[in-house]
Structures are given as C-alpha cells and as structure tokens.
Scaffold this motif. Structure first.
Motif, PDB file in Angstrom:
ATOM      1  N   ASN A  94      -1.994 -39.375 -38.013  1.00 52.11           N
ATOM      2  CA  ASN A  94      -1.817 -38.268 -37.819  1.00 52.11           C
ATOM      3  C   ASN A  94      -0.818 -38.789 -36.976  1.00 52.11           C
ATOM      4  OD1 ASN A  94      -4.088 -36.454 -38.053  1.00 52.11           O
ATOM      5  ND2 ASN A  94      -5.379 -37.489 -35.568  1.00 52.11           N
ATOM      6  N   VAL A  95       0.358 -39.625 -37.189  1.00 51.26           N
ATOM      7  CA  VAL A  95       1.769 -39.680 -37.002  1.00 51.26           C
ATOM      8  C   VAL A  95       1.916 -39.636 -38.277  1.00 51.26           C
ATOM      9  CG1 VAL A  95       1.199 -40.980 -35.040  1.00 51.26           C
ATOM     10  CG2 VAL A  95       1.525 -42.072 -37.044  1.00 51.26           C
ATOM     11  N   CYS A  96       3.555 -39.137 -37.932  1.00 48.41           N
ATOM     12  CA  CYS A  96       4.685 -38.615 -39.681  1.00 48.41           C
ATOM     13  C   CYS A  96       4.395 -40.183 -39.657  1.00 48.41           C
ATOM     14  CB  CYS A  96       5.963 -38.404 -38.824  1.00 48.41           C
ATOM     15  SG  CYS A  96       6.881 -38.196 -39.757  1.00 48.41           S
ATOM     16  N   ILE A  97       4.529 -41.443 -39.066  1.00 46.22           N
ATOM     17  CA  ILE A  97       5.058 -42.536 -40.056  1.00 46.22           C
ATOM     18  C   ILE A  97       3.996 -43.813 -38.797  1.00 46.22           C
ATOM     19  CG2 ILE A  97       7.128 -43.084 -38.634  1.00 46.22           C
ATOM     20  CD1 ILE A  97       8.012 -45.495 -41.127  1.00 46.22           C
ATOM     21  N   PRO A  98       3.117 -44.698 -38.818  1.00 52.56           N
ATOM     22  CA  PRO A  98       2.228 -45.665 -37.510  1.00 52.56           C
ATOM     23  C   PRO A  98       3.743 -46.267 -37.376  1.00 52.56           C
ATOM     24  CG  PRO A  98       1.204 -45.415 -40.171  1.00 52.56           C
ATOM     25  CD  PRO A  98       2.411 -44.533 -40.277  1.00 52.56           C
ATOM     26  N   PRO A  99       3.851 -46.506 -36.367  1.00 48.73           N
ATOM     27  CA  PRO A  99       4.727 -47.636 -35.803  1.00 48.73           C
ATOM     28  C   PRO A  99       4.977 -49.421 -36.171  1.00 48.73           C
ATOM     29  CG  PRO A  99       3.481 -46.420 -33.537  1.00 48.73           C
ATOM     30  CD  PRO A  99       2.459 -46.416 -34.981  1.00 48.73           C
ATOM     31  N   ARG A 100       4.279 -49.333 -37.246  1.00 48.71           N
ATOM     32  CA  ARG A 100       4.435 -50.880 -37.255  1.00 48.71           C
ATOM     33  C   ARG A 100       4.791 -50.633 -38.852  1.00 48.71           C
ATOM     34  NH1 ARG A 100       0.499 -50.837 -42.099  1.00 48.71           N
ATOM     35  NH2 ARG A 100      -0.807 -49.020 -41.648  1.00 48.71           N
ATOM     36  N   LEU A 101       4.916 -49.734 -38.967  1.00 47.21           N
ATOM     37  CA  LEU A 101       5.620 -48.774 -40.745  1.00 47.21           C
ATOM     38  C   LEU A 101       7.295 -49.007 -40.207  1.00 47.21           C
ATOM     39  CD1 LEU A 101       3.300 -47.288 -42.730  1.00 47.21           C
ATOM     40  CD2 LEU A 101       3.674 -50.444 -43.003  1.00 47.21           C
TER      41      LEU A 101
END
Length: 321
Positions: free
Chosen positions: A171-178
């Motif tokens: 549900n996020v634009c881009i996962p924080p890990r990426l």
C-alpha cells in the motif's frame, strides 16, 4: 566474516540517519528496516556472533530492549542512535549509546552532531521529515543553506516520511527497504530530487491522500486541540502521520490526535503543540502506546477506551519541556 548491520525505522529520520552514516563509513552493511510502525526490528537480527556490529537508528529502545540485551549477550557490539523514550539505557561494555530524549532532538540530528555536520543536507531532510521544521530551519540558516534549498529539503523529508506509513508494503508507493538504496546513491539529496522519478510519484500519492483526509470527522475540539477520525482505507493508513503533521503545522499552538479504525480498536497518532512540544509520549503510554515528547502513537486503542482517551487528551496540560 564479521557482519555489519544497519537497523532503522523506515521513516525519514531513520533512513536519513543511515544515509549519513554510510556516506561516512562506506564498508558494506546489511539494511534491516520496515514500515513506520514496525518498531521491534531488532528481533529480525539473527545469526549474529561475537564481534559483529549492529548500528541502530531511530528505534525505541523500550520496544527493543529484550533483543538488544540478547545481542549484547552474544557479544555483538551495538551502536544506538535514538531520541525516543528508553525506559533506562542498559550499562554494557558492548553498547555505545547516543540517546537524547529532548523534544528538539531527532536521530538524524544526533548522527549529524556525531559526524560533525559532514552530511548536513541529509540531516536536514531527516529533521524536516520528523516535523521539526523550526529546529531544521535554525540549523540550515547557521550552515548557509538558502531558503529555496530549505523548502526543497523539507519537501523531500515530508515525502520520505509519508511513504513509511501503511500496514502493508503493497500500500505504499515504494517500500522503505527499496527507497533507501535510491537515497544512498546521492551525497546531496537535492540531486536525488533532480534525478529520481520516485520523488514525484510519492508526491502525487501524498497530495491525493491529503485531499481525502481534509474531510476527517471531528470527534472533539476544544481550546487546546482536536481529535479527528479517518475512515479505514488504504489511503488513510498511508496519510495518518502526514495528516497529523499537517495539522500541527497549520495550528502550532494546538495539540492534535488523528485516529482510524483498526481491527477491534483504533490506531492513534498524537502531536503535541509545536509551541509546547512535550506530553505526547506520556499521554500515549497510558494507553499502551509510545513515542517521544512531541509526537507519539498508539497501535491498538480499544474501542472501549476511545472516550477515555479523548477525555485524557482534552485534559492534558501540554508544556515546553
């Protein structure tokens, strides 16, 4: 072979702290991060041994204490940068704490001070993202940043911070890990804004979510602040903290609480008044939550506790510290 791991919150403060650290220390390191409310990340650090290095950024020591003690007991050296309530810092030869619970502290600024301001632009992104605009403005002015630069760094910090809020990576634009490896490409965050399309992608999603949040129902409003309720939807899970920060910026003399339904209860995000930034953690801790003086949250406020929370919020005497 000795392992090195960086463990951080996936919001702006946590990610920007790691970027600063790795611009200075370029040795290979594994990143462990997650969404905003994934706090107990030290539990994911396994298969370590004596002599390994774990750097922790922007994670509540209170919530990670058992795993911190586990790592120290295994002979791991832990360097810990944080500004949340600790419940007391353990004394151990393997622990190097850099902790400041003051309302004008954040993890990116603690790393900035430790590194002598070597990567200040990224520290400012982290501070702006953590809703500490006045603190960041003062630091930026003293370091010679122009107003236009400050506006750009603030925008990026707010976008990175917004991107960390959701219950699921889908549900996020881009996962924080990426997102982190895209950030880490750039010694200057202004170059990231110029070259990474993801910045505009996040901005578009954030603008849309904030437009919907503007219609939040007001559960209580008084001379000291307000309590608002969002519906439970993918967009509200993303915008909860961002909307609370927006309200705080628009009415800095008031406290703000933003809730949304979750399971059998509610998720709560609380902001102390920016002019009296003390009391959010104390309030939320009474209901099983945590955080810091100026901003805190509750992951699961029971439906039966809603009226009691609103009454406690209304009765809170916010203070400058």
């Amino acid at each position: 072979m000795t392992r090195c791991l960086d463990v951080c919150n996936g919001d702006a403060d946590g990610l920007c702290a790691v970027v600063q650290w790795r611009l200075e220390d370029t040795r290979p390191a594994e990143l462990v991060t997650g969404l905003k409310r994934e706090i107990a990340l030290l539990a994911r650090v396994v298969d370590v041994q004596a002599g390994d290095q774990v750097n922790v950024f922007d994670l509540s020591m209170l919530r990670n204490r058992a795993d911190l003690l586990r790592l120290l007991g295994q002979g791991v050296h832990v360097r810990y940068f944080d500004h949340h309530a600790t419940g007391g810092v353990p004394s151990h030869p393997g622990l190097e704490p850099h902790v400041d619970e003051a309302s004008d502290a954040c993890t990116s600024l603690l790393v900035d001070a430790h590194l002598g301001g070597a990567h200040r632009a990224w520290a400012l992104v982290g501070a702006y993202g953590d809703n500490m605009a006045s603190v960041a403005d003062r630091l930026a002015s003293g370091a010679g940043f122009e107003p236009g630069d400050c506006a750009a760094l603030r925008r990026l910090g707010e976008l990175i911070n917004y991107n960390a809020y959701a219950e699921d990576e889908r549900n996020v634009c881009i996962p924080p890990r990426l997102l982190y490896p895209l950030m880490a490409r750039y010694a200057d965050p202004r170059d990231m804004m110029a070259h990474e399309p993801i910045v505009e992608d996040i901005d578009g999603m954030r603008r849309s979510d904030l437009r919907q949040a503007a219609g939040a129902a007001v559960l209580w409003q008084g001379p000291t602040g307000s309590v608002r309720m969002l519906p439970d939807a993918p967009w509200s899970r993303r915008v909860l903290g961002c909307f609370a920060n927006r309200l705080a910026g628009e009415a800095p003399d008031l406290a703000h609480a933003v809730l949304r339904p979750a399971g059998e209860g509610h998720v709560v995000s609380v902001r102390a008044p920016l002019v009296h930034p003390h009391g959010a953690h104390a309030l939320c801790s009474r209901f099983g939550g945590a955080g810091r003086a100026r901003a805190a949250g509750i992951d699961s406020l029971g439906t039966g506790d809603l009226a009691r929370f609103i009454a406690a919020f209304a009765a809170t005497r916010w203070s400058p510290g």
